[in-house]
Design a protein around this motif. Structure first.
Motif, PDB file in Angstrom:
ATOM      1  N   ASN A   1       0.818  -1.212   0.000  1.00 32.57           N
ATOM      2  CA  ASN A   1       0.000   0.000   0.000  1.00 32.57           C
ATOM      3  C   ASN A   1       0.854   1.264   0.000  1.00 32.57           C
ATOM      4  O   ASN A   1       0.516   2.258  -0.657  1.00 32.57           O
ATOM      5  CB  ASN A   1      -0.961  -0.025   1.193  1.00 32.57           C
ATOM      6  CG  ASN A   1      -2.071  -1.034   1.010  1.00 32.57           C
ATOM      7  OD1 ASN A   1      -2.535  -1.264  -0.111  1.00 32.57           O
ATOM      8  ND2 ASN A   1      -2.511  -1.665   2.091  1.00 32.57           N
ATOM      9  N   GLU A   2       1.951   1.248   0.738  1.00 31.51           N
ATOM     10  CA  GLU A   2       2.883   2.381   0.709  1.00 31.51           C
ATOM     11  C   GLU A   2       3.348   2.662  -0.721  1.00 31.51           C
ATOM     12  O   GLU A   2       3.332   3.816  -1.181  1.00 31.51           O
ATOM     13  CB  GLU A   2       4.104   2.081   1.583  1.00 31.51           C
ATOM     14  CG  GLU A   2       3.843   1.972   3.064  1.00 31.51           C
ATOM     15  CD  GLU A   2       3.922   3.305   3.793  1.00 31.51           C
ATOM     16  OE1 GLU A   2       4.429   4.290   3.218  1.00 31.51           O
ATOM     17  OE2 GLU A   2       3.470   3.345   4.957  1.00 31.51           O
TER      18      GLU A   2
ATOM     19  N   VAL B   1      -3.441  12.386   3.632  1.00 32.40           N
ATOM     20  CA  VAL B   1      -4.534  11.414   3.642  1.00 32.40           C
ATOM     21  C   VAL B   1      -5.813  12.052   4.174  1.00 32.40           C
ATOM     22  O   VAL B   1      -5.804  12.751   5.190  1.00 32.40           O
ATOM     23  CB  VAL B   1      -4.167  10.181   4.492  1.00 32.40           C
ATOM     24  CG1 VAL B   1      -5.357   9.239   4.623  1.00 32.40           C
ATOM     25  CG2 VAL B   1      -2.976   9.456   3.875  1.00 32.40           C
TER      26      VAL B   1
ATOM     27  N   ARG C   1       1.092   8.972  -6.675  1.00 31.81           N
ATOM     28  CA  ARG C   1       1.511  10.364  -6.513  1.00 31.81           C
ATOM     29  C   ARG C   1       2.478  10.792  -7.614  1.00 31.81           C
ATOM     30  O   ARG C   1       2.350  11.879  -8.171  1.00 31.81           O
ATOM     31  CB  ARG C   1       2.132  10.553  -5.122  1.00 31.81           C
ATOM     32  CG  ARG C   1       1.081  10.606  -4.019  1.00 31.81           C
ATOM     33  CD  ARG C   1       1.688  10.584  -2.632  1.00 31.81           C
ATOM     34  NE  ARG C   1       0.687  10.985  -1.635  1.00 31.81           N
ATOM     35  CZ  ARG C   1       0.821  10.806  -0.332  1.00 31.81           C
ATOM     36  NH1 ARG C   1       1.921  10.222   0.156  1.00 31.81           N
ATOM     37  NH2 ARG C   1      -0.127  11.200   0.499  1.00 31.81           N
TER      38      ARG C   1
ATOM     39  N   ILE D   1      -8.014   4.807  -2.280  1.00 31.11           N
ATOM     40  CA  ILE D   1      -7.674   3.424  -1.937  1.00 31.11           C
ATOM     41  C   ILE D   1      -8.800   2.833  -1.108  1.00 31.11           C
ATOM     42  O   ILE D   1      -9.353   3.508  -0.222  1.00 31.11           O
ATOM     43  CB  ILE D   1      -6.331   3.335  -1.178  1.00 31.11           C
ATOM     44  CG1 ILE D   1      -5.931   1.874  -0.949  1.00 31.11           C
ATOM     45  CG2 ILE D   1      -6.357   4.115   0.125  1.00 31.11           C
ATOM     46  CD1 ILE D   1      -4.514   1.686  -0.423  1.00 31.11           C
TER      47      ILE D   1
ATOM     48  N   VAL E   1      -4.561  11.511  -0.853  1.00 33.05           N
ATOM     49  CA  VAL E   1      -5.119  10.174  -1.062  1.00 33.05           C
ATOM     50  C   VAL E   1      -6.347  10.039  -0.172  1.00 33.05           C
ATOM     51  O   VAL E   1      -6.288  10.365   1.023  1.00 33.05           O
ATOM     52  CB  VAL E   1      -4.099   9.074  -0.716  1.00 33.05           C
ATOM     53  CG1 VAL E   1      -4.705   7.695  -0.939  1.00 33.05           C
ATOM     54  CG2 VAL E   1      -2.830   9.233  -1.538  1.00 33.05           C
TER      55      VAL E   1
ATOM     56  N   THR F   1       2.604   5.738   5.882  1.00 31.58           N
ATOM     57  CA  THR F   1       1.436   6.095   5.075  1.00 31.58           C
ATOM     58  C   THR F   1       0.310   5.108   5.300  1.00 31.58           C
ATOM     59  O   THR F   1      -0.867   5.488   5.378  1.00 31.58           O
ATOM     60  CB  THR F   1       1.818   6.162   3.588  1.00 31.58           C
ATOM     61  OG1 THR F   1       2.715   7.269   3.390  1.00 31.58           O
ATOM     62  CG2 THR F   1       0.601   6.354   2.704  1.00 31.58           C
TER      63      THR F   1
ATOM     64  N   VAL G   1       0.613   3.954  -3.236  1.00 28.85           N
ATOM     65  CA  VAL G   1       0.371   5.385  -3.060  1.00 28.85           C
ATOM     66  C   VAL G   1       1.514   6.193  -3.681  1.00 28.85           C
ATOM     67  O   VAL G   1       1.292   7.209  -4.353  1.00 28.85           O
ATOM     68  CB  VAL G   1       0.190   5.721  -1.569  1.00 28.85           C
ATOM     69  CG1 VAL G   1       0.264   7.228  -1.334  1.00 28.85           C
ATOM     70  CG2 VAL G   1      -1.140   5.170  -1.061  1.00 28.85           C
TER      71      VAL G   1
ATOM     72  N   LEU H   1      -3.526   5.882   6.245  1.00 24.02           N
ATOM     73  CA  LEU H   1      -4.645   5.458   5.400  1.00 24.02           C
ATOM     74  C   LEU H   1      -5.691   4.701   6.205  1.00 24.02           C
ATOM     75  O   LEU H   1      -6.893   4.815   5.948  1.00 24.02           O
ATOM     76  CB  LEU H   1      -4.145   4.550   4.274  1.00 24.02           C
ATOM     77  CG  LEU H   1      -3.212   5.152   3.224  1.00 24.02           C
ATOM     78  CD1 LEU H   1      -2.638   4.047   2.347  1.00 24.02           C
ATOM     79  CD2 LEU H   1      -3.938   6.183   2.379  1.00 24.02           C
TER      80      LEU H   1
END
Length: 455
Positions: free
Chosen positions: A132-133, A181, A140, A226, A148, A161, A136, A165
């Protein structure tokens, strides 16, 4: 025949108090546990796992109805996975990610082929939070934007991050490591934020709320949305009709990247290779981990679309990991694809879900007043426990703990989260064991009913 094999490779029998004491002492003295006050926990020493069961050192047997942390899709000690790791270790245990490797490339190819139309490549990580890091980060750099959007009632991992999230309470003590976020409400009709009266209405109102959030945050500042395709730890929320296609339309309208977090829901858990495939939606990035190789060796990754891949054809991607696509992990991943085909895993998940799990949960819900709602898909279900069906007040505290204890005392290790009993056994579970586990839950809910205060 030995009950288990110890650290030195010696055969041992259950009931060895000295062995158990040593495991407990080493754990207590030297291991720092996640999400825990270290002095308030007493971890269960586990001696052995096999198939859908594991045993403590006293020989107490547990039916694993949580697949550990919903990662053990092919169960404990699957011979095909063990053999693949052993064979890979024998020929090449590791190689750095800047070099090409046969098993890494083979696994990436198979993942792309089972993913969405327009998928191009895979970036491998060590697990879901890192996936997930990096998703993102890709979004970006691809869009040139920073914000996000992520949902409340979500979990995306505990790195910087990823924990930002995350929408649930584990985020709170960690501050705001990633200031870009923004959270929004997703659909959850049982406790609707939108006063909806049908799944379709819930989807429509949730989408209106999301679009308002986009507009108020500034569409040209938002890189990605996400979401867990089917929400996992926070409640097993299956998207209502039209919701995911509506999110896709909003992303297209405002030039936003859609990231589907399939860390928990992917690789057969919902009866699809990836959960989004049941909703006719094409994401831009897909994150995965857990079921890709049942966690036998840590592995995660990001499936990347053609368009985002092309962003980095002539521009270097600013990120990497020493163990990206580790050969031992990838070997288990390739074996996972073989096992899924040989054992018909996807087909049997669909069959058992429709023929056994859903009808039985419907009966359980009708029988026990303490069950406010059941919901789910595949081998991914939740029973929401309440003390009053009218007020929907959650079953909590000692009452909830008593239900969990009743499951464990009967030999079932449940997936316990919030006020829910969540059902996520290994996908290789037999029909007999599945029925047995559901019967244990049925009996444990008598305890939940004893705390019921409603009419």
């Amino acid at each position: 025949m030995a009950d288990y094999i110890d650290l030195d490779g010696a055969e041992q029998a259950f009931g060895d108090t000295d062995a158990q004491r040593a495991v407990r002492e080493n754990d207590r003295n030297f291991v720092f546990h996640s999400w825990s006050a270290q002095g308030q926990i007493n971890p269960l020493p586990v001696a052995k796992g096999e198939g859908v069961r594991f045993w403590d050192y006293d020989g107490t047997e547990y039916l694993d109805f949580s697949s550990q942390l919903v990662n053990l899709n092919l169960g404990h000690q699957h011979p095909g996975l063990v053999r693949a790791i052993q064979e890979q270790a024998g020929r090449m245990a590791t190689i750095q990610p800047a070099m090409a490797n046969d098993v890494r490339g083979e696994l990436a190819k198979r993942i792309v082929e089972k993913s969405f139309d327009g998928a191009r490549s895979v970036f491998f990580t060590n697990g879901g939070a890192e996936a997930n890091e990096y998703a993102v980060r890709m979004a970006r750099h691809h869009t040139g934007r920073q914000k996000v959007l992520a949902r409340f009632r979500s979990y995306h991992g505990s790195t910087a991050t990823a924990i930002t999230l995350t929408g649930e309470a584990r985020r709170w003590p960690n501050g705001t490591p990633d200031a870009g976020v923004v959270h929004f409400f997703g659909p959850y009709q049982y406790r609707s934020e939108f006063y909806s009266e049908s799944p379709e209405q819930e989807a429509e109102r949730a989408l209106t709320h999301l679009e308002h959030t986009i507009q108020l945050e500034g569409p040209n500042t938002i890189a990605a949305i996400i979401l867990e395709t089917v929400t996992g730890t926070n409640g097993i929320f299956v998207p209502p009709p039209g919701y995911l296609t509506g999110v896709r339309e909003l992303c297209d309208r405002y030039g936003i990247v859609l990231i589907c977090d399939e860390v928990m829901a992917g690789f057969g858990r919902t009866g699809e290779w990836f959960a989004y495939q049941a909703f006719d939606v094409k994401p831009d990035l897909v994150t995965f981990a857990k079921g890709v190789n049942s966690g036998y060796v840590p592995l995660g990754g990001v499936v990347i679309s053609d368009e985002i891949h092309d962003t980095f054809v002539d521009k270097a991607f600013p990120g990497g990991l020493t163990y990206s696509g580790h050969p031992l992990a990838c070997a288990a991943g390739v074996a996972t694809f073989d096992i899924f085909e040989e054992e018909g895993i996807i087909e049997r998940v669909r069959d058992l879900a429709s023929r056994v799990i859903e009808p039985r949960l419907r009966e359980i819900t009708a029988k026990h007043k303490s069950v406010g709602e059941y919901r789910g898909t595949g081998m991914f279900w939740a029973l929401e426990l309440v003390v009053d069906r009218d007020s929907r007040e959650p079953l909590a505290g000692d009452a909830y703990n008593a239900v969990i204890a009743a499951c464990k005392n009967a030999g079932l290790w449940p997936f316990a989260a919030g006020n829910r009993l969540q059902i996520a056994p290994p996908l290789v579970i037999s029909e007999d064991d599945l029925v047995k586990g559901l019967e244990i839950i049925d009996a444990a809910l008598d305890v939940a009913d004893s705390y019921y205060t409603g009419n």
